[in-house]
Scaffold this active site. Structure first.
Site, PDB file in Angstrom:
ATOM      1  N   ASP A 305       0.804  -0.617   0.089  1.00 31.43           N
ATOM      2  CA  ASP A 305       0.012  -0.013  -0.278  1.00 31.43           C
ATOM      3  C   ASP A 305       0.885   1.913  -0.232  1.00 31.43           C
ATOM      4  OD1 ASP A 305       0.947  -0.880   2.461  1.00 31.43           O
ATOM      5  OD2 ASP A 305      -0.519   1.170   3.461  1.00 31.43           O
ATOM      6  N   GLU A 306       0.518   2.349  -0.243  1.00 28.77           N
ATOM      7  CA  GLU A 306       1.241   3.646   0.047  1.00 28.77           C
ATOM      8  C   GLU A 306       2.295   3.555  -1.423  1.00 28.77           C
ATOM      9  OE1 GLU A 306      -1.907   4.981   3.460  1.00 28.77           O
ATOM     10  OE2 GLU A 306       0.040   4.470   4.126  1.00 28.77           O
ATOM     11  N   VAL A 307       2.737   3.154  -2.527  1.00 35.08           N
ATOM     12  CA  VAL A 307       4.052   3.647  -2.723  1.00 35.08           C
ATOM     13  C   VAL A 307       4.480   4.846  -3.728  1.00 35.08           C
ATOM     14  CG1 VAL A 307       5.277   2.147  -3.951  1.00 35.08           C
ATOM     15  CG2 VAL A 307       3.850   1.058  -2.875  1.00 35.08           C
TER      16      VAL A 307
END
Length: 498
Positions: A305-307
């Site tokens: 997530d959240e890259v």
């Protein structure tokens, strides 16, 4: 009334009383359940409950109970005997938790309770869960939690027939998983100089070093402890983002190999992500080799997530990888990276799990289990799904807007009612659901417990019971709160507006 509420429970007149001569009779394969029952009851009752071929408490495996599945059980209590049957050991372990809840509440204690009549009401119970994946994610990366608390948390999950403990072991602010070939992961990545106070963007810090890491022996023992209680541990190594702790330990893992980053002391999302050169995947092959050695379960979580793609977009090495792999751009490296790591796991007979960010178009191997947390549409085409919507499963958010509510993650409120009423599509792709407890604002074990209960009770009932019923759950919780109190759980009392 027990939690989660059983599929069918019929009470009859009378009771069975445990006494000094009560013995346990366990048939082949049922012995672990008998040991668990004995271990749980002995501290408060003082009863030895020895094994005996003529014991009046029978625990047995019965292949004929096909209709109750692998986790179901049947419990019959008469004035003369207790009979607990299940098709598989998992069902017997759930039945042990039902026996614990049917006994006087003092049976849950860890100190002797003299003068209590240890009586079970006469009942007939047939019980099995609605969904197989029922659990909780605990973030031990942001704030390290000691093993003794993890064992207690496992016991609380098992009491509620929650069978998955997802451990978030690595993040920007801490790396807790030991890897013998890379000791700096915990020696450097396990400690930060200070901790941000309040939400991301705050200019307040405590100035106190925070750190901790588990040993391999501790984690192996935790896995065994959990398995004895019917709980499996799903480890998470978060990548390719949330990697700042790893990059602080080994700068060559990043997109700027010569850059030395300090441990991150802030919340939020760091732009520092893993590089995409082959040495990174050699490193990850070693890391996940140790992860799979310590955690024998089928599922391994790889984050995802959240890259941020800022560094990839500016990296000649990353852009060369985009060109050589025929990708559409640096944004496509997230999916490519996850498939590379997922392939390592699949080759070893494991199943990768990852967070599903909404609308990023990533195509993963269809065997990958995904956890959609942002999107209002919970299903992801072609994948088995574990539901993790932040609006109803993120327990780091406060439980109410009351003035006396403990601080939590700002931005939302998630009540027990919200957790209970999480929409669950009637679709075979849905394995189940779990609650998430991120710990940026949760430094102590008692803070974890306060945020977890009774919201985890709600999740347990909603995922287990054949027909979720908020009013019936509330009635059960009126009794169950006495059990939480007996266990010294720092819970928030359920109210009509919860």
């Amino acid at each position: 009334m027990i939690v989660p509420r059983p599929t069918r429970l019929r009470r009859r007149a009378g009771q069975f009383v445990f006494g000094p001569t009560t013995a346990l009779r366990a048939t082949q394969g049922a012995e672990p359940a008998a040991r668990l029952l004995r271990r749980h009851l002995r501290p408060a009752t003082g009863l030895p409950l020895p094994p005996s071929a003529t014991g009046t408490v029978l625990l047995t495996l019965d292949e004929q109970l096909v209709g109750l599945g692998d986790e179901g059980y049947a419990l019959t209590v008469s004035e003369l005997a207790v009979v607990l049957r299940a098709r598989r050991l998992a069902g017997l372990l759930h039945g042990v938790q039902t026996i614990r809840q049917l006994l006087p509440v003092e049976a849950l204690g860890e100190v002797p309770a003299p003068g209590v009549v240890w009586a079970l009401p006469c009942v007939d119970v047939e019980d099995s869960p609605r969904l197989p994946w029922r659990g909780a994610m605990l973030d031990v990366a942001r704030h390290f939690q000691p093993v003794r608390f993890l064992r207690r948390f496992v016991d609380l999950l098992a009491l509620h027939k929650l069978t998955v403990l997802h451990l978030h072991l690595t993040d920007d602010q801490g790396w807790r998983m030991p890897v013998a070939a890379y000791p700096a992961l915990t020696e450097v990545g396990g400690t930060r100089a200070r901790t941000q106070l309040g939400p991301a963007g705050s200019d307040r810090f405590d100035g106190v070093p925070h750190g901790g890491a588990y040993t391999t022996a501790e984690l192996r023992a935790l896995v065994a402890y959990a398995a004895e209680r019917g709980v499996r541990i799903v480890p998470e190594i978060d990548l390719p983002g949330h990697a700042r702790a790893a990059l602080a330990a080994y700068p060559w893992l990043g997109n700027h190999p010569q850059r030395r980053l300090p441990m991150w002391t802030e919340w939020g999302i760091s732009e520092a992500v893993f590089g995409v050169h082959e040495r990174v995947f050699d490193f990850l092959r070693t890391v996940f080799g140790e992860v799979m050695d310590v955690f024998p379960g089928e599922h391994v979580h790889i984050g995802g997530d959240e890259v941020p793609v800022t560094e990839w977009a500016a990296s000649p090495v990353a852009l060369d990888r985009v060109a050589r792999e025929g990708l559409t751009g640096p944004e496509a490296l997230r999916g490519w990276f996850l498939n590379r790591v997922g392939g390592l796991l699949l080759d070893q007979g494991r199943v990768p799990v990852c967070w599903a960010d909404a609308g990023d178009g990533t195509r993963l191997d269809p065997r990958t289990v995904v956890m959609p947390w942002q999107d209002s549409t919970p299903l992801v085409d072609g994948h088995p799904v574990v539901l993790t919507p932040y609006r109803s499963t993120y327990l780091d958010y406060p439980q109410s807007t009351d003035d006396d509510e403990r601080p939590g993650q700002p931005g939302a409120v998630v009540t027990t009612y919200d957790v209970y009423h999480q929409p669950i599509p009637d679709d075979p792709a849905v394995l189940g659901s779990q609650c998430q407890l991120w710990t940026e604002q949760v430094p102590r074990p008692e803070d974890v417990e306060y945020l977890a209960f009774p919201r985890l009770c709600a999740l347990a009932d909603a995922l287990w019971s054949a027909k979720p019923d908020w009013a019936a759950f509330g009635a059960a919780m009126a009794v169950h709160e006495r059990r939480l109190a007996a266990l010294s759980v720092a819970y928030r009392a359920l109210t009509a507006t919860s």
